[in-house]
Design an enzyme around this catalytic site. Structure first.
Site, PDB file in Angstrom:
ATOM      1  N   CYS A 136       8.395 -33.951  -3.366  1.00  8.57           N
ATOM      2  CA  CYS A 136       7.197 -33.092  -3.389  1.00  8.57           C
ATOM      3  C   CYS A 136       6.641 -33.078  -4.804  1.00  8.57           C
ATOM      4  CB  CYS A 136       7.542 -31.662  -2.981  1.00  8.57           C
ATOM      5  SG  CYS A 136       8.330 -31.482  -1.372  1.00  8.57           S
ATOM      6  N   HIS A 169      -0.557  -4.234  19.314  1.00  2.00           N
ATOM      7  CA  HIS A 169      -0.847  -4.316  17.883  1.00  2.00           C
ATOM      8  C   HIS A 169      -2.258  -3.893  17.500  1.00  2.00           C
ATOM      9  CE1 HIS A 169       3.067  -5.992  17.136  1.00  2.00           C
ATOM     10  NE2 HIS A 169       2.882  -6.883  18.078  1.00  2.00           N
ATOM     11  N   CYS A 185       7.670 -12.168  20.864  1.00  2.00           N
ATOM     12  CA  CYS A 185       6.744 -11.182  21.417  1.00  2.00           C
ATOM     13  C   CYS A 185       6.371 -11.526  22.854  1.00  2.00           C
ATOM     14  CB  CYS A 185       5.464 -11.121  20.570  1.00  2.00           C
ATOM     15  SG  CYS A 185       5.465  -9.794  19.355  1.00  2.00           S
ATOM     16  N   CYS A 197       2.895 -34.655   5.053  1.00  3.28           N
ATOM     17  CA  CYS A 197       3.279 -35.156   3.730  1.00  3.28           C
ATOM     18  C   CYS A 197       4.588 -35.926   3.815  1.00  3.28           C
ATOM     19  CB  CYS A 197       3.463 -33.982   2.762  1.00  3.28           C
ATOM     20  SG  CYS A 197       2.118 -33.782   1.590  1.00  3.28           S
ATOM     21  N   CYS A 241      -1.341  -9.226  23.132  1.00  2.00           N
ATOM     22  CA  CYS A 241      -1.042  -8.868  21.738  1.00  2.00           C
ATOM     23  C   CYS A 241      -1.750  -7.559  21.401  1.00  2.00           C
ATOM     24  CB  CYS A 241      -1.535  -9.944  20.778  1.00  2.00           C
ATOM     25  SG  CYS A 241      -0.992 -11.622  21.135  1.00  2.00           S
ATOM     26  N   CYS A 249       3.967 -35.726  -6.482  1.00  2.00           N
ATOM     27  CA  CYS A 249       2.516 -35.561  -6.352  1.00  2.00           C
ATOM     28  C   CYS A 249       2.048 -34.178  -6.795  1.00  2.00           C
ATOM     29  CB  CYS A 249       2.078 -35.763  -4.902  1.00  2.00           C
ATOM     30  SG  CYS A 249       2.302 -37.427  -4.287  1.00  2.00           S
ATOM     31  N   HIS A 250       2.824 -33.153  -6.423  1.00  2.00           N
ATOM     32  CA  HIS A 250       2.308 -31.790  -6.541  1.00  2.00           C
ATOM     33  C   HIS A 250       2.778 -31.044  -7.786  1.00  2.00           C
ATOM     34  CE1 HIS A 250       0.514 -32.026  -2.575  1.00  2.00           C
ATOM     35  NE2 HIS A 250       1.661 -32.398  -2.057  1.00  2.00           N
TER      36      HIS A 250
END
Lengths: 285, 109
Positions: free
Chosen positions: A101, A205, A246, A138, A201, A104-105
């Site tokens: 990783c 919520h 859930c 990636c 949901c 590149c980053h």
């Protein structure tokens, strides 16, 4: 008569005490390590007009004082242990391309702000990508390495690391343009009742946050704090696994982790938290 | 053999003589209780940290026996009185006979 009244009030008191200990301090503010201010309450984004929610709140607000305290110090936040494992993975060269990783980053800190805008439309792929699918893209395309399993250890560790460097930044996922179609699908899923219990949901919520469902203190179901360390299972938990839990609790057949339905739902639910801070890895019960 | 075992300790860098300080320790460890079974029904052998000690300048501050019911990644917080400058040495003893240590200096002014 007087005696009856007295004993009735005694019962009320006795009930109030255990509830008191599990209920949250809903007015508390979250400051991590004494310096990093986290926005746990914010005005609802425009698209939530008509939902009955004017103020959006992080799930942290709904947790017990002791659980809240875990997250206020990185040393005590068990989720931070997993970010350390991810730092090793970040610097490890894997795959045929001989890249890590870091190749590149740079450092994980260079990725600050990325977690805040995912899920996100990817023009090249012509689809909405979650952090998981983007990280795996990636790995398979750039590194020539094997993809990590959705919502499993390596992946969640990495997501926790990437979330941790974005903490305090406002969630800001785009819902217009090419992402709109996926977002609409997510919204429809959010309001669709499922299972033998016939619950959407929104039933818990949106219409009943703050109330108790048996012993659970219902939150607004925000996902700004994912991946989440749950005291319940002592490990990091991904968004889709949480969705599964859930939906399962409504006694329905669930969509699978990583399915297009859950990607759409993730985009929609993330957009309901636009304005809250990225908070992962958070601590919940 | 437990993998990725890393001890962490937080001790204030300095304190006043005789001050009571708070020490926090955490070690990442699966703390496999020995009570669980794997998918094939075989018992997963116990693998826990069974003892933790903290010493200050050679003197024992706290000596703790851990049992299988202690959670994964055990976190321990305790207080100590610091009479003088010195070094706290922390030691975790694993079932597999590994020993993990960490140490922190504290300056008393």
């Amino acid at each position: 008569m007087k005696k009856t009244l007295l004993s009735a009030s005694a019962v009320c008191l006795a009930m109030a005490v255990p509830f008191g200990s599990v209920m949250a301090d809903e007015n508390a503010d979250l400051i991590i390590n004494g310096e990093l201010e986290i926005t746990v309450r914010a005005p609802a984004p425009a698209h939530m007009e008509g939902s009955g929610i004017s103020e959006i709140m992080s799930g942290w607000v709904f947790r017990a004082t002791e659980t809240q305290a875990f997250e206020m110090d990185d040393f005590e936040n068990p989720g931070m242990i997993f970010t350390e494992a991810a730092i090793d993975a970040w610097n490890t060269v894997e795959g045929e391309a001989g890249e890590s990783c870091a190749s590149c980053h740079g450092t994980p800190e260079d990725m600050a702000g990325v977690s805040a805008v995912y899920p996100r439309w990817n023009e090249g792929a012509g689809e909405v990508r979650t952090m998981t699918t983007q990280i795996n893209d990636c790995r398979t395309e750039q590194m020539g390495a094997e993809a990590w399993d959705y919502d499993k250890n390596d992946m969640l560790n990495m997501q926790a690391l990437l979330a941790s460097v974005s903490r305090g930044m406002p969630v800001d996922v785009a819902i217009d343009g090419p992402a709109a179609e996926t977002w609409e699908m997510g919204r429809e899923l959010y309001y669709t009742r499922t299972g033998q219990l016939d619950l959407s949901c929104a039933n818990c919520h949106e219409q009943n946050y703050g109330n108790l469902i048996r012993a659970d203190h219902l939150s607004q179901g925000m996902i700004n704090g994912f991946p989440t360390y749950r005291l319940n299972n002592a490990r990091l938990n991904g968004v889709h696994s949480r969705f599964r839990g859930c939906v399962r609790d409504t006694r329905a057949e669930t969509y699978s982790v990583g399915s297009p339905e859950f990607v759409a739902l993730e985009l929609y639910v993330a957009s309901r938290g636009n304005g809250l801070s990225v908070e992962g890895p958070s601590v919940r019960n | 053999m437990a993998d990725n075992v890393t001890p962490r300790v937080r001790v204030p860098r300095e304190a006043a003589a005789g001050e009571t300080i708070t020490i926090k320790t955490l070690i990442s460890h699966p703390m496999e209780s020995g009570q669980r079974k794997d998918g094939d029904g075989n018992v997963i052998p116990r693998s826990i940290i069974n003892r933790f000690t903290c010493e200050f300048n050679g003197e024992m501050v706290i000596d703790v026996a851990f049992e299988p019911a202690i959670s994964t990644n055990p976190f321990l917080e305790f207080e100590a009185v610091v009479p003088e400058s010195g070094t706290f040495v922390f030691t975790w003893y694993d079932d597999d006979s590994s020993v993990y240590t960490d140490s922190k200096d504290i300056a008393v002014n």
